[in-house]
Design an enzyme around this catalytic site. Structure first.
Site, PDB file in Angstrom:
ATOM      1  N   PHE A 140       0.839  -1.190   0.000  1.00 31.78           N
ATOM      2  CA  PHE A 140       0.000   0.000   0.000  1.00 31.78           C
ATOM      3  C   PHE A 140       0.879   1.247   0.000  1.00 31.78           C
ATOM      4  CE2 PHE A 140      -2.838   3.198   1.835  1.00 31.78           C
ATOM      5  CZ  PHE A 140      -3.950   3.029   1.031  1.00 31.78           C
ATOM      6  N   ASP A 217       0.912  -4.799   9.029  1.00 30.30           N
ATOM      7  CA  ASP A 217      -0.180  -3.865   8.775  1.00 30.30           C
ATOM      8  C   ASP A 217      -1.440  -4.716   8.621  1.00 30.30           C
ATOM      9  OD1 ASP A 217      -2.099  -2.121   7.828  1.00 30.30           O
ATOM     10  OD2 ASP A 217      -0.763  -1.085   6.445  1.00 30.30           O
ATOM     11  N   TYR A 242     -11.574   2.057  10.284  1.00 32.75           N
ATOM     12  CA  TYR A 242     -12.726   2.517   9.498  1.00 32.75           C
ATOM     13  C   TYR A 242     -13.156   1.506   8.437  1.00 32.75           C
ATOM     14  CZ  TYR A 242      -8.741   4.132   6.685  1.00 32.75           C
ATOM     15  OH  TYR A 242      -7.550   4.211   6.001  1.00 32.75           O
ATOM     16  N   LYS A 243     -12.471   0.364   8.329  1.00 35.18           N
ATOM     17  CA  LYS A 243     -12.867  -0.672   7.380  1.00 35.18           C
ATOM     18  C   LYS A 243     -13.817  -1.644   8.083  1.00 35.18           C
ATOM     19  CE  LYS A 243      -8.386  -0.267   5.012  1.00 35.18           C
ATOM     20  NZ  LYS A 243      -8.838   0.565   3.891  1.00 35.18           N
ATOM     21  N   ARG A 389     -12.355  -3.912  -6.937  1.00 31.71           N
ATOM     22  CA  ARG A 389     -12.328  -4.569  -5.635  1.00 31.71           C
ATOM     23  C   ARG A 389     -13.743  -4.708  -5.093  1.00 31.71           C
ATOM     24  NH1 ARG A 389      -8.221  -2.366  -1.199  1.00 31.71           N
ATOM     25  NH2 ARG A 389      -9.701  -0.652  -1.369  1.00 31.71           N
TER      26      ARG A 389
END
Length: 414
Positions: A140, A217, A242-243, A389
């Site tokens: 990422f 991560d 927040y996911k 995705r």
């Protein structure tokens, strides 16, 4: 699998009827114009209890207690929420997880702490000085940017690892690059693009066997796959909330530091609330004991409210049941893609043991298709260069919603 719309809808209804977590879907705010939300791995839906919880916080804690709230309620909240995340999602004992800052800031803190710890060890050792950091080349962007900046600032070398498009880090790939010069390796537990769920215990063992530290991560892993960071001997871990933790936009991240590292943990951003006696206002900085030393500035108390509401749902459902539904959803999604989008490539592991809770479908028309779908209230997301995705948050996603979304994606791609 049939491609007949009526038969597809009927099968989705059967799957929903058999789903032991189906009732949890009603615990989330649906959204006025949504037809299918397939982006829970980017931003989770708000829990339905959040508006009332926020109102109660403003009226009772903020307005009611004002500055007294810090002493009475809020200073301990980052550690309390950290312990809840640790117990429900990370498989760790209390006192090792804290909620603070953003994912980016915490990655910086942990990487910098790892560099400091290894250099301190080098100063007392007789071996080769460690001067390398390890990461996947397709990691990422934030992770890459921070690691590259720290390497540049401290005169270190980055050892890049190349993995296939539909995979991620493996023990073999890690073993090929770590060695006596490695300070630390930063890897994703679940890869953001491919959804590859790494063999985290074995990769951890390989990195540590070289005398290096491992930082995971877990942004795409926490709340979607069962983690056992204590049992796996992980050094450090970090993740957003927040996911799959549904803390909302701007929600604070969390960090895990194994208790064995607390004595040598050095926060590169020492703030007064990470001090041993913050209200003494002394001249020198003495870190708080344990994980509390990782705190820097004022904790984002207001944005922790939504996170707490989602943790209550996760605690009630259990991470094992969440994982079971995740596997069922992603397996069904792959079946739908195979049946309805013959020109697409599933760039996600088909082996369930190596798959997180999202999948990437590569197709030449992906970018335009996603733009069309968003206008129709169908929300996957696009990832360069050609990936769609499909993020499936197990507690808030039904099989019927997934079927509607994939059927619409097939039409948009065509």
């Amino acid at each position: 699998m049939s491609s007949n719309p009526a038969e597809l809808r009927a099968r989705a209804a059967v799957l929903d009827a058999a789903d032991p977590l189906a009732a949890h879907v009603a615990h989330f705010v649906p959204g006025d114009d949504l037809v299918a939300y397939l982006d829970g791995n980017s931003l989770g839906r708000p829990v339905a209890s959040v508006p009332a919880a926020l109102d109660a916080f403003v009226r009772t804690e903020w307005a009611g207690r004002l500055i007294r709230g810090w002493d009475e309620l809020w200073l301990t909240r980052p550690a309390e929420l950290g312990d809840r995340i640790g117990a429900a999602c990370l498989g760790v004992a209390s006192g090792q997880t804290i909620v603070a800052d953003s994912t980016s800031v915490l990655i910086f803190k942990l990487l910098r702490a790892a560099i400091a710890a290894q250099r301190a060890a080098d100063a007392h050792g007789t071996g080769t000085a460690r001067d390398e950091l390890v990461m996947l080349r397709d990691e990422f962007p934030t992770d890459r940017f921070i690691l590259e900046r720290l390497a540049d600032d401290h005169g270190l070398t980055v050892r890049w690892v190349d993995a296939p498009l539909d995979a991620g880090i493996t023990p073999e790939l890690a073993a090929a690059v770590v060695g006596p010069r490695t300070i630390a390796a930063l890897f994703s537990g679940v890869a953001y693009r491919s959804s590859w769920w790494a063999d985290m215990p074995e990769v951890t063992r390989v990195v540590q066997a070289a005398g290096a530290l491992v930082i995971w991560d877990c942004s795409h892993a926490v709340g979607s796959v069962p983690l056992e960071l204590d049992a796996w001997g992980v050094d450090y871990a970090v993740g957003c909330s927040y996911k799959y933790l549904n803390g909302g936009p701007g929600a604070p991240a969390w960090a895990y530091v194994a208790a064995r590292h607390h004595a040598t943990l050095r926060n590169p951003i020492p703030g007064w609330l990470g001090a041993a006696a913050p209200f003494s206002m002394t001249e020198g900085y003495t870190p708080a004991p344990g994980i509390g030393s990782l705190v820097s500035g004022t904790p984002p108390i207001l944005t922790m409210v939504a996170l707490g509401e989602m943790l209550t749902l996760i605690e009630a459902a259990g991470i094992a049941a969440i994982r079971e539904k995740s596997v069922a959803l992603t397996s069904y999604a792959i079946e739908l893609v195979d049946a309805l989008i013959p020109g697409a490539t599933v760039s996600t592991p088909r082996e369930t043991a190596r798959r997180g809770s999202h999948l990437t479908v590569d197709h030449p028309n992906s970018r335009v298709a996603v733009e069309r779908l968003w206008a129709q209230g169908i929300i996957p997301d696009f990832r360069h260069p050609s990936g769609v995705r499909i993020g499936l948050s197990p507690l808030s996603t039904s099989f019927a919603e997934l079927e509607r979304g994939i059927r619409a994606l097939a039409a948009a791609l065509a």
